[in-house]
Design an enzyme around this catalytic site. Structure first.
Site: not given
Ligand code: NAP
Length: 264
Positions: A19, A64-65, A91, A95, A149, A155, A187
């Site tokens: 995202i 590193e956040l 962002n 999960n 969930q 989470y 999703e």
């Molecule tokens: P993703 O594909 O895992 O991408 C998340 C990104 O954030 C990755 O680049 C990850 O780096 C980085 N990241 C995570 N923790 C970090 C940290 N502590 N320090 C630095 N970088 C960090 O996740 P996504 O699905 O796009 O999700 C993005 C947001 O949308 C999240 O808040 C999630 O809860 C929310 N969300 C997603 C969905 C969905 O269906 N996908 C649904 C509801 C909510 P690494 O690759 O190094 O881990």
């Protein structure tokens, strides 16, 4: 519609994947300057190069956040490079399945640290610059804040707290004309989602079950669809929207799921 977001500098945490990546590329398409604060330098720098090759300006700050000092430094470097900051998208998250039964107090604390604390750190360090620009904050939460969930207490607690902070900051920052809103995806196919699906015995069957219950089109939301909302909320066109929770989910959280799969 002119979003009036050209040359606006926006930090996106976790902006190299999923995202966040969608938001970064949409910002660049609209002429804004996305700053990716994320962990993997390879991924972040590759994305910046791709955007620059297409004529956009962007940069990556390795962060590193979970480390407060690195969050402070990400904001400092952004301001040193561009001299302004117009928005923050909180962002990054994960999960991580720390449940009530399958978890421990220590794991719960670590999950909240991974998912919640850096939303505050980043907003706190961005605030002086956002006051100057009358900027905007978008928090990416999740439907799990409202629906639950199961098996993911840390989470879900973090996602709920992000909504509470959205309202709290919207009130606190009214006096600076800083708008704060949240988006609740449900999703969305991303690397995070793919790895969650792989925890099931039959990921494909699980995916088909999920999409069959998404009212609008029986399909996943795309990262681009979340990004369109985020960039709109950051823009001057959303100038009277604050403290809101926006569901971009094909009706998943609110519409009658009995309708899903029917022709009506
Ligand atoms: P993703 O594909 O895992 O991408 C998340 C990104 O954030 C990755 O680049 C990850 O780096 C980085 N990241 C995570 N923790 C970090 C940290 N502590 N320090 C630095 N970088 C960090 O996740 P996504 O699905 O796009 O999700 C993005 C947001 O949308 C999240 O808040 C999630 O809860 C929310 N969300 C997603 C969905 C969905 O269906 N996908 C649904 C509801 C909510 P690494 O690759 O190094 O881990």
């Amino acid at each position: 519609m002119d979003l009036k977001i050209k040359d606006h500098v926006i930090i996106v945490t976790g902006g190299s994947k999923g995202i966040g990546r969608g938001i970064v590329t949409t910002l660049a398409d609209e002429g804004a300057i996305p700053v990716i604060a994320g962990r993997s330098a390879d991924e972040g720098e590759a994305l910046v190069e791709m955007l620059k090759a297409n004529g956009a300006e962007a940069c990556f700050v390795q962060t590193e956040l979970c480390e407060v000092d690195q969050c402070r430094e990400a904001v400092r470097q952004t301001l040193a490079k561009y001299g302004r900051l117009d928005g923050l998208v909180n962002n990054a998250g994960m999960n991580d399945g720390v449940g009530l039964e399958n978890g421990s107090p220590e794991e719960f604390l670590a999950s909240v640290d991974r998912n919640l604390h850096h939303y505050y750190y980043m907003a706190h360090f961005c605030l002086p610059a956002l006051r100057e620009s009358k900027g905007s904050i978008v928090n990416i939460s999740s439907k799990t804040a409202m629906t639950g969930q199961g098996g993911t207490s840390g989470y879900a607690a973090s996602k709920g707290a992000q909504l509470a902070m959205t309202r709290e900051w919207a009130v606190e920052l009214l006096k600076y004309s800083i708008r704060v809103n949240a988006i609740l995806p449900a999703e969305v196919m991303t690397p995070l989602y793919e790895s969650w699906l792989k925890t099931f015995d039959n990921p494909q069957a699980k995916l088909e079950d999920i999409t069959a219950n998404i009212p609008l089109g029986q399909r996943m939301t795309t990262a681009g669809e979340i990004a369109s909302m985020a960039v709109y909320l950051l823009s001057a066109q959303a100038s009277h929207i604050t403290g809101q929770f926006l569901y971009v989910d094909g009706g998943y959280a609110h519409l009658d799921r009995a309708l899903a799969g029917s022709d009506k």
